[in-house]
Design an enzyme around this catalytic site. Structure first.
Site, PDB file in Angstrom:
ATOM      1  CG  ASP A  81       6.117   0.201 -16.284  1.00 47.60           C
ATOM      2  OD1 ASP A  81       6.028   1.323 -16.823  1.00 47.60           O
ATOM      3  OD2 ASP A  81       5.462  -0.129 -15.274  1.00 47.60           O
ATOM      4  CE  LYS A  82       9.615   7.424 -16.140  1.00 52.51           C
ATOM      5  NZ  LYS A  82       8.513   8.197 -15.542  1.00 52.51           N
ATOM      6  CG  HIS A  83       8.718   3.628 -10.808  1.00 50.84           C
ATOM      7  ND1 HIS A  83       7.357   3.704 -10.615  1.00 50.84           N
ATOM      8  CD2 HIS A  83       9.286   4.176  -9.712  1.00 50.84           C
ATOM      9  CE1 HIS A  83       7.117   4.274  -9.435  1.00 50.84           C
ATOM     10  NE2 HIS A  83       8.271   4.563  -8.872  1.00 50.84           N
ATOM     11  CB  SER A  84       9.995   8.767 -12.444  1.00 53.93           C
ATOM     12  OG  SER A  84      10.474   9.874 -11.713  1.00 53.93           O
ATOM     13  CB  THR A 121       1.852   9.025 -12.840  1.00 51.89           C
ATOM     14  OG1 THR A 121       3.230   9.390 -12.935  1.00 51.89           O
ATOM     15  CG2 THR A 121       1.333   8.670 -14.222  1.00 51.89           C
ATOM     16  NE  ARG A 169       8.050   4.670   1.986  1.00 49.50           N
ATOM     17  CZ  ARG A 169       8.192   4.621   0.652  1.00 49.50           C
ATOM     18  NH1 ARG A 169       7.375   3.863  -0.075  1.00 49.50           N
ATOM     19  NH2 ARG A 169       9.107   5.325   0.043  1.00 49.50           N
ATOM     20  CB  SER A 184       7.595   1.307  -2.368  1.00 50.88           C
ATOM     21  OG  SER A 184       6.438   1.928  -2.888  1.00 50.88           O
ATOM     22  CE  LYS A 188       4.005   1.341  -6.828  1.00 49.19           C
ATOM     23  NZ  LYS A 188       4.484   1.764  -5.510  1.00 49.19           N
ATOM     24  CE  LYS A 189       6.627   0.745 -12.188  1.00 46.79           C
ATOM     25  NZ  LYS A 189       5.583   1.211 -13.104  1.00 46.79           N
TER      26      LYS A 189
END
Length: 433
Positions: A81-84, A121, A169, A184, A188-189
Site C-alpha cells: 500500500d501507499k499513503h500520502s 481520497t 482533529r 493515525s 489503519k495501515k
C-alpha cells in the site's frame, strides 16, 4: 481508577503517559468514555507537548487493535500500500493502485476523508454515483483478491479509535502533529495486514509539513514505528508547493484520473510522482529487481491499458458504473458555472499559496468546515497552469467550477491572490526531494 481529565492534565503538563493510560484513552475513543470536548483537549495537549517515541508506538498499537486486523494468507503476491500525508490536487492513489495491481501486487487501500485544506481520497471516489466506499470486509477482501485492488474508506471495523480522533482533529486545529499523524496513518495501515508500505510525505505550503526538516521528522517517525511493527516501509518526500496535476476538487480530480489512465493527459509532475512511488512499491514488494525493470513494468501497465481496465473493474465492483472510462460525466455531477480565471499581467507564474487554493475548494463546498458536513463533489478548479508557465495578460491560468456565481467569483479572486508572477523566467520546482 483512571479518569479522562487526569490523563489530559498529565499530557498537558508534558509528562510521559504509561501504556495503560494510553490504552485507556484509546478505549475511551471507542466507548465514548472520552466525550468530544475531552478528545479535543487531549489532541491539543498532544499537539502542544508531543509524544516520546515509545508513546507514539503504544498509541499506534492501541489504535490498530481497537478493531479488526486483516490477514491475507491466501494471496499469491505481496500486499502493498501507499499513503500520502495529503495535499491539494493529490489524486495519485488512483493511478498508483491500479498500476501496482496490474504488475502483480495486491493493494488493499484504506483511505481517508478530507482534512482541513487537503482533499480526501474517499470523498473523491464518492463523486461517482453508486460507488460504495464502505463495503463489508468480506467484500473488500474478495475484490482485492479478484482484481488486485480495492480503495475504500475507513470501515467501522478497522481502527475505529482513529476514525473518531481523525474527525475531531480536523475541526480542532490539531492535524499537523507528527505523533498524531504517525499513529493515525499507521493504525489503519497496520490493521490492513500489509507486507510493504510506501509513504508519500508531502512537503511545502500546501502540505501539513511545510519544510524539509518537518517532513524528514515525520518520515523518520513513520518508518521507525512501521518497520518496528514488521511492515517494510519506505518514505519518499515529494513537493506540495503547488497543486498536483491540473485539477483540485473531487469530481474534477476523478476526471483527471480517467484521462491519465486512458493516456489522454498525463500532467508531467503528477506522472513523475506516480512513477517514483510505483517503482518503490514494486521494488520493495520484490515485483521488480531494479529501477529499470520497474519502469518497464509501469510503462506496460499503462500502455497496454491493463491499469485502466483494473481501475474500471474496481469502480464497478464497488457499485459504480461500468463505463466510467468511456463516459466519466455520465455518473458524476458537473457544476452549474465555469468561470475562467485570467492572468492579471504578462510574465511567468512564480508561486502558489497552495493551502489557500485548497481552502478555496472548501469554501466552494468541496470540503468540510465541520466533520458532519456534506460535500459538493462538483466544485473546484481545473486547467491549472503550473509554476514556471509563461503567460500573457488575459490568458486563462485556471477555471473555477461553482454552483453559484457569487461563490465562483470569490474563488476566482482568491485564486488570483494565491498566485504570484515574475517578469523573468522561473525554474521548475523540484518534484521529488
Amino acid at each position: 481508577m483512571l479518569l479522562p481529565q487526569e490523563i489530559i492534565a498529565k499530557k498537558r503538563d508534558g509528562e510521559v503517559l504509561k501504556q495503560d493510560e494510553i490504552k485507556f484513552f484509546v478505549d475511551g475513543l471507542v466507548s465514548n468514555n472520552f466525550n468530544d470536548a475531552q478528545v479535543g483537549a487531549m489532541a491539543m495537549a498532544i499537539f502542544q507537548k508531543g509524544l516520546v517515541p515509545q508513546e507514539t508506538v503504544e498509541l499506534t498499537k492501541a489504535m490498530m487493535h481497537s478493531g479488526e486486523v486483516l490477514s491475507w494468507q491466501d494471496l499469491d503476491g505481496p500486499v502493498i500500500d501507499k499513503h500520502s500525508t495529503g495535499g491539494v490536487g493529490d489524486k495519485v492513489s488512483f493511478m498508483l493502485a491500479a498500476i501496482v495491481a496490474a504488475c502483480g501486487g495486491y493493494v488493499p487501500m484504506i483511505s481517508g476523508r478530507g482534512l482541513g485544506h487537503t482533499g480526501g481520497t474517499a470523498d473523491k471516489l464518492e463523486s461517482i454515483a453508486g460507488f460504495n466506499v464502505q463495503p463489508n470486509l468480506s467484500d473488500f477482501k474478495r475484490i482485492v483478491a479478484d482484481l488486485g485492488v480495492a480503495i475504500i474508506s475507513q470501515t467501522p471495523d478497522l481502527a475505529p479509535a482513529d476514525r473518531r480522533l481523525y474527525a475531531i482533529r480536523d475541526v480542532t486545529a490539531t492535524v499537523a502533529s507528527i505523533p498524531l499523524i504517525t499513529a493515525s496513518i499507521l493504525s489503519k495501515k497496520l490493521a490492513a495486514g500489509l507486507d510493504v508500505l510506501v509513504m508519500d510525505i508531502k512537503m511545502g505550503n500546501g502540505a501539513q509539513m511545510e519544510d524539509l526538516a518537518q517532513a524528514k521528522a515525520l518520515a523518520n517517525s513513520i518508518t521507525t514505528v512501521a518497520n518496528g511493527a514488521g511492515v517494510n516501509t519506505q518514505a519518499i518526500i515529494t513537493d506540495m508547493n503547488q497543486v498536483l496535476g491540473s485539477t483540485a476538487g473531487n469530481a474534477l480530480e476523478m476526471y483527471e484520473t480517467v484521462k491519465y489512465l486512458t493516456g489522454k493527459l498525463r500532467e508531467p509532475r503528477l506522472h513523475q510522482v506516480v512513477v517514483t512511488l510505483a517503482k518503490a512499491m514494486l521494488i520493495n514488494g520484490k515485483l521488480a529487481n531494479s529501477d529499470n525493470e520497474a519502469q518497464v513494468k509501469i510503462d506496460h501497465a499503462l500502455d497496454s491499458g491493463k491499469a485502466a481496465e483494473i481501475f474500471a473493474k474496481m469502480i464497478s465492483a464497488l457499485g459504480g458504473p461500468t463505463d466510467l472510462l468511456e463516459q466519466p460525466w455520465r455518473s458524476m455531477n458537473k457544476a452549474a458555472h465555469i468561470i475562467e480565471i485570467l492572468s492579471p499581467c504578462n510574465g511567468y507564474i512564480k508561486g502558489m499559496q497552495t493551502r489557500d487554493i485548497g481552502f478555496s475548494v472548501v469554501g466552494l463546498g468541496g470540503g468540510r468546515i465541520s466533520n458532519d458536513q456534506k460535500i459538493d463533489h462538483s466544485v473546484g478548479f481545473d486547467r491549472i497552469l503550473p509554476i514556471g508557465t509563461r503567460v500573457n495578460r488575459g490568458d486563462v491560468i485556471a477555471r473555477v467550477h461553482s454552483n453559484s456565481l457569487d461563490s465562483g467569483e470569490l474563488a476566482s479572486k482568491q485564486y488570483i491572490d494565491a498566485v504570484s508572477f515574475s517578469d523573468t523566467p522561473v525554474d521548475d520546482p523540484q518534484i521529488i526531494y
